[in-house]
Design a protein around this motif. Structure first.
Motif, PDB file in Angstrom:
ATOM      1  N   SER A  48      40.540 -30.969   5.298  1.00  0.00           N
ATOM      2  CA  SER A  48      39.403 -30.662   6.172  1.00  0.00           C
ATOM      3  C   SER A  48      39.361 -31.600   7.385  1.00  0.00           C
ATOM      4  CB  SER A  48      38.087 -30.730   5.400  1.00  0.00           C
ATOM      5  OG  SER A  48      37.899 -32.022   4.857  1.00  0.00           O
ATOM      6  N   SER A  49      39.724 -32.865   7.203  1.00  0.00           N
ATOM      7  CA  SER A  49      39.765 -33.807   8.329  1.00  0.00           C
ATOM      8  C   SER A  49      40.864 -33.446   9.313  1.00  0.00           C
ATOM      9  CB  SER A  49      39.989 -35.233   7.827  1.00  0.00           C
ATOM     10  OG  SER A  49      38.914 -35.659   7.045  1.00  0.00           O
ATOM     11  N   VAL A  51      42.268 -30.434   9.775  1.00  0.00           N
ATOM     12  CA  VAL A  51      41.905 -29.185  10.460  1.00  0.00           C
ATOM     13  C   VAL A  51      40.787 -29.436  11.479  1.00  0.00           C
ATOM     14  CG1 VAL A  51      40.906 -26.877  10.168  1.00  0.00           C
ATOM     15  CG2 VAL A  51      42.697 -27.675   8.611  1.00  0.00           C
ATOM     16  N   GLY A  52      39.806 -30.229  11.091  1.00  0.00           N
ATOM     17  CA  GLY A  52      38.723 -30.550  12.028  1.00  0.00           C
ATOM     18  C   GLY A  52      39.235 -31.218  13.285  1.00  0.00           C
ATOM     19  N   SER A  83      35.425 -21.238  10.678  1.00  0.00           N
ATOM     20  CA  SER A  83      36.199 -21.153   9.437  1.00  0.00           C
ATOM     21  C   SER A  83      37.693 -21.328   9.693  1.00  0.00           C
ATOM     22  CB  SER A  83      35.940 -19.805   8.766  1.00  0.00           C
ATOM     23  OG  SER A  83      36.363 -18.764   9.626  1.00  0.00           O
ATOM     24  N   TYR A  84      38.429 -21.486   8.606  1.00  0.00           N
ATOM     25  CA  TYR A  84      39.884 -21.511   8.672  1.00  0.00           C
ATOM     26  C   TYR A  84      40.435 -21.094   7.320  1.00  0.00           C
ATOM     27  CZ  TYR A  84      39.653 -26.084   6.308  1.00  0.00           C
ATOM     28  OH  TYR A  84      39.406 -27.104   5.422  1.00  0.00           O
TER      29      TYR A  84
END
Length: 108
Positions: A48-49, A51-52, A83-84
């Motif tokens: 998540s980090s 991708v963020g 989203s992803y």
């Protein structure tokens, strides 16, 4: 919103972000409205980090570099959808996944 030029710049940005995380952008391609990435990243990195950061940094830099083109195609006020989709490919041959990404209908 993605043109060949914007996708090329987006890929360069994402390579740099991955490098900062100790990750590797193995394959990148996109279509007019989305991108596909094959990323090898260390287990200590929270997906998540990563991708963020990929989305945040690319949005900021692409909006700055291509403001007129991008402003007309935003998701409301956002560059990326909130989203992803992520899937693990530990068991699949990387050549098959790379081929899938390479064969996206990139805008000309």
């Amino acid at each position: 919103m993605f043109t060949e030029e914007i996708l090329t710049r987006c890929e360069a940005i994402m390579i740099e972000v991955c490098d900062n995380f100790g990750a590797e952008l193995v394959e990148f391609n996109g279509e007019p409205d989305h991108v596909h990435l094959l990323v090898r990243y260390p287990p200590k990195v929270a997906l998540s980090s990563l991708v963020g950061s990929l989305k945040g940094v690319s949005a900021r830099l692409l909006r700055k570099q291509y403001p007129a083109h991008i402003s007309k195609d935003l998701w409301g006020d956002h560059f990326w959808s909130p989203s992803y989709f992520a899937a693990s490919c530990g068991g699949a041959p990387l050549s098959i996944i790379k081929e899938y990404i390479e064969n996206q209908k990139r805008p000309g």
